[in-house]
Scaffold this motif. Structure first.
Motif, PDB file in Angstrom:
ATOM      1  N   LEU A  52      -4.758  -2.478   3.162  1.00 24.11           N
ATOM      2  CA  LEU A  52      -5.717  -1.388   3.269  1.00 24.11           C
ATOM      3  C   LEU A  52      -5.149  -0.080   2.725  1.00 24.11           C
ATOM      4  N   ASP A  53      -6.053   0.794   2.322  1.00 19.29           N
ATOM      5  CA  ASP A  53      -5.701   2.135   1.865  1.00 19.29           C
ATOM      6  C   ASP A  53      -6.194   3.121   2.915  1.00 19.29           C
ATOM      7  N   THR A  54      -5.266   3.719   3.662  1.00 25.19           N
ATOM      8  CA  THR A  54      -5.643   4.663   4.723  1.00 25.19           C
ATOM      9  C   THR A  54      -5.506   6.119   4.270  1.00 25.19           C
ATOM     10  N   TYR A  85      -6.455  -0.507  -2.123  1.00 21.72           N
ATOM     11  CA  TYR A  85      -6.651  -1.675  -1.272  1.00 21.72           C
ATOM     12  C   TYR A  85      -6.747  -2.943  -2.117  1.00 21.72           C
ATOM     13  N   LEU A 137     -11.192   4.531   6.111  1.00 22.48           N
ATOM     14  CA  LEU A 137     -11.282   3.663   4.938  1.00 22.48           C
ATOM     15  C   LEU A 137     -12.337   4.090   3.928  1.00 22.48           C
ATOM     16  N   ILE A 164      -2.984  -8.155   7.956  1.00 21.40           N
ATOM     17  CA  ILE A 164      -3.544  -6.894   7.471  1.00 21.40           C
ATOM     18  C   ILE A 164      -2.470  -5.810   7.486  1.00 21.40           C
ATOM     19  N   THR A 204       0.852  -1.181   0.000  1.00 21.95           N
ATOM     20  CA  THR A 204       0.000   0.000   0.000  1.00 21.95           C
ATOM     21  C   THR A 204       0.886   1.228   0.000  1.00 21.95           C
ATOM     22  N   SER A 236      -1.777  -1.962   7.256  1.00 25.15           N
ATOM     23  CA  SER A 236      -2.538  -0.731   7.455  1.00 25.15           C
ATOM     24  C   SER A 236      -1.803   0.534   7.010  1.00 25.15           C
ATOM     25  N   PHE A 282     -13.717  -4.643   3.024  1.00 21.16           N
ATOM     26  CA  PHE A 282     -12.883  -5.194   4.093  1.00 21.16           C
ATOM     27  C   PHE A 282     -13.658  -6.235   4.901  1.00 21.16           C
ATOM     28  N   GLN A 305     -14.675   0.884   0.903  1.00 19.60           N
ATOM     29  CA  GLN A 305     -13.583   0.028   1.361  1.00 19.60           C
ATOM     30  C   GLN A 305     -13.967  -0.723   2.637  1.00 19.60           C
ATOM     31  N   TRP A 306     -14.722  -0.086   3.525  1.00 19.48           N
ATOM     32  CA  TRP A 306     -15.160  -0.777   4.740  1.00 19.48           C
ATOM     33  C   TRP A 306     -15.982  -2.014   4.390  1.00 19.48           C
ATOM     34  N   ILE A 358      -4.435  -8.891   3.469  1.00 19.72           N
ATOM     35  CA  ILE A 358      -5.327  -7.765   3.174  1.00 19.72           C
ATOM     36  C   ILE A 358      -4.523  -6.471   3.290  1.00 19.72           C
TER      37      ILE A 358
END
Length: 335
Positions: free
Chosen positions: A160-162, A143, A188, A209, A99, A211, A196, A192-193, A158
């Motif tokens: 994620l894109d924060t 993500y 997120l 995951i 990410t 982050s 996820f 995205q939530w 996984i």
């Protein structure tokens, strides 16, 4: 002499075949990860990581330090990293996921308001090797998820894109802290939530995951999930509802490395956030900061992270590795 040369190369071939066979039959799944990498600074870790015979490398963000809306400049930095011989040799040996964080996203501490995020996304996906026709090219954010199978066990990664959807943060009135907690906002974003939660719901033996920003450490006043406490609660609720097993969080961003561990109500294992940062530079002036969930000591020198999953015993061994392969910190957890 010619026979000796042939014998030498035959020995090398046999060793390589043996190493490949050993990797295939191993009951360990090994992940390397790191963040905060300036392309104009020497990175001492690529050769060392290559020798680890890992199954996967995950970028934790700040692959480059662009901080720009000039996409030509950003593209050139990614090209410079890909042209690095040691890095290129490293990624030829194993899959790469990852990410972004603020500096490769395009703006320091940036969130949803960044004007060039769509263009920046495509450059990041180019760098990470995402196919031009992949579904990830047609959605907002970087993500992603991938499941690996080894020794009869499944390991879901996984990422994620924060950044892409994150609400603007609120400056702190405390001069020793950059940001304060806010009651409303998102990290997120709703799309995205939902994605996820769907990924968490799929049965798997281990879930890792990534982050980028820290999930558990929330007292230091820099960027963290803790700036939006309701998002942390939402994360924990999603874990509980999904019944996901053996979840481990990885993060970067901070220019320090550390382990954080929290007992979350409803989970039969502790939630661990393993922070590893940075690859080319670190917080050398670090003189302490609070973290109620910290386990062990903070490492403020250059380092990368290694996660070794024992697929037979369900034990995960985590190590912070410094220059020359020195072990600077370690933690184990049985699941």
């Amino acid at each position: 002499m010619r026979l000796k040369i042939k014998a030498f190369f035959a020995l090398i071939l046999c060793f390589n075949l043996y190493s490949a066979l050993l990797a295939q039959t191993s009951t360990n799944f090994k992940i390397l990860f790191g963040s905060c990498n300036k392309v104009d600074l020497p990175n001492p870790f690529w050769e060392d990581m290559t020798a680890r015979n890992a199954d996967l490398f995950i970028w934790g963000g700040d692959v480059i330090y662009a901080d720009t809306e000039d996409m030509d400049k950003m593209k050139a930095m990614y090209a410079e990293q890909l042209a690095n011989t040691a890095y290129r040799n490293f990624i030829e040996e194993l899959p790469v996921m990852g990410t972004w964080d603020d500096h490769d996203y395009g703006i320091n501490d940036g969130g949803a308001a960044y004007a060039k995020k769509q263009q920046s996304q495509q450059l990041f996906l180019d760098f990470i090797g995402t196919a031009k026709d992949a579904p990830a090219r047609r959605r907002e954010g970087v993500y992603a998820a991938r499941t690996f199978v080894k020794a009869g066990k499944t390991i879901k990664i996984i990422v994620l894109d924060t950044r892409y959807f994150r609400t603007d943060l609120a400056p702190s009135i405390n001069p020793e802290k950059r940001y304060r907690k806010i009651k409303r906002g998102t990290i997120l974003g709703e799309t995205q939530w939902e994605w996820f939660k769907e990924e968490l719901a799929e049965p798997t033996d281990f879930t890792i995951i990534m982050s980028s920003i820290q999930l558990l450490s929330a007292q230091h006043g820099f960027e963290t999930w803790g700036n939006l406490p309701k998002e942390v609660k939402r994360f924990e609720k999603a874990l509980n509802k999904s019944k996901a097993q053996a979840v481990l969080v990885l993060s970067g961003d901070r220019h320090i490395s550390e382990f954080s561990r929290k007992k979350v109500k409803g989970l039969d294992y502790p939630l661990i956030d393993f922070t590893s940062s940075g690859l080319t530079h670190s917080y050398t002036e670090y003189d302490g900061e609070p973290n109620r969930y910290r386990v062990g000591n903070v490492v403020s020198t250059r380092s990368y992270g290694m996660v070794n999953i024992d697929l037979e015993s369900n034990r995960i061994a985590m190590k912070i590795i410094g220059v020359g392969g020195e072990i600077l910190g370690e933690l184990q957890q049985d699941y």
